[in-house]
Write an enzyme that holds these catalytic residues in place. Structure first.
Site, PDB file in Angstrom:
ATOM      1  CB  SER A 153      76.336  58.355  34.739  1.00 19.82           C
ATOM      2  OG  SER A 153      76.086  57.319  33.738  1.00 19.82           O
ATOM      3  CE1 TYR A 166      71.481  58.962  37.463  1.00 19.84           C
ATOM      4  CE2 TYR A 166      72.421  58.142  35.495  1.00 19.84           C
ATOM      5  CZ  TYR A 166      72.576  58.227  36.952  1.00 19.84           C
ATOM      6  OH  TYR A 166      73.636  57.687  37.877  1.00 19.84           O
TER       7      TYR A 166
END
Length: 272
Positions: A153, A166
């Site tokens: 990400s 995350y």
């Protein structure tokens, strides 16, 4: 001008396992890999979603996929070993391993994250890719030029507030990619790379947008998504199939000289 169109048979004869294959980016990757000739191993926790992808691949006349339900949050070492044994008996090798499945977790200050939520994110996003890769290494080594991809990400490149466990898990994914890639030097022909999506229009992104609404950062989900889109220099959010194109490329011999690379498919978001 450079132009590249992936041949329809680019992945013919290859067996590619994709986690989180029932929805979003994983589904798009499975459909794209199958469309280019791969036999896709569909892994995910929701059998009905996997069956829908399975049916779509068969209906399109692509190679028959394999359906392997597996909950990465609760899977044990034996579950991974059993899956590896099953694939060895059926295919004898694995040409591609795409770690797509991920848990978003809470969007809050780190000191507001409950330990159980932190552990759940790490289990799905970090521990499961490690365990699955470990179990699949003999199958990957049995292939002529296997490829391992870990979806990371932009927040695994640059930490951002409120992305909590995350973001931390995606930094760990990057470290795992680099270590695994370096370990193949002189030991195998396996290539290991990561892919960094930006804002891709998926169910996960819509849940992120809903959280923005809860925090008062936007009046509704559509406005929140529009705000996310403006953060991409390309001027919009991405589609799952646009990310899938990069996955197809990295799983093919067209990317035979690429390893330990971080491929951004993010509309420029990482630079904003």
């Amino acid at each position: 001008m450079f132009e590249y169109t992936a041949p329809a048979d680019l992945l013919t004869g290859r067996v590619i396992l994709i986690t989180g294959a029932g929805d979003g980016i994983g589904r798009a990757c499975a459909l794209s890999c199958a469309a280019h000739g791969a036999t896709v191993v569909l892994v995910g926790r929701t059998q009905s979603k996997l069956e829908e992808v399975y049916d779509a691949i068969e209906a399109a006349g692509h190679p028959q996929p394999a359906l392997c339900p597996l909950n990465l949050e609760t899977a044990t070492e034996k579950d991974y070993e059993d899956l590896a044994d099953q694939l060895f008996d059926t295919f004898g090798k694995l040409d591609g391993l795409v770690h797509n499945a991920a848990e978003l977790g809470p969007r809050t200050l780190l000191d507001g994250v409950k330990p159980e939520a932190w552990l759940r994110v790490m289990q799905v996003n970090v521990n499961a890719p490690f365990m699955l890769t470990r179990a699949m290494m003999p199958l990957l080594r049995a292939a002529e030029d296997a490829s391992v991809l870990l979806l990371s990400s932009s927040v695994g490149r640059k930490g951002r507030a409120y992305w909590g466990p995350y973001a931390v898990s995606k930094f760990a994914v990057e470290g795992m990619m680099q270590v695994l890639a370096d370990e193949q030097d002189g030991t195998s022909n396996i290539r290991v790379n990561s892919v960094h999506p930006g804002g891709i229009d998926t169910g996960m992104m819509r849940s992120i947008a809903a959280r923005y609404v809860e925090l008062g950062a936007a009046p509704d989900v559509d406005t929140a998504l529009a705000n996310v889109a403006t953060r991409h220099p390309i001027g919009r959010m991405g589609r799952p199939d646009e990310l899938a194109g990069g996955v197809v490329f990295l799983c093919s011999d067209a990317a035979s000289f690429m390893t330990c690379e971080e491929l951004n498919i993010d509309g420029g978001y990482v630079f904003t």
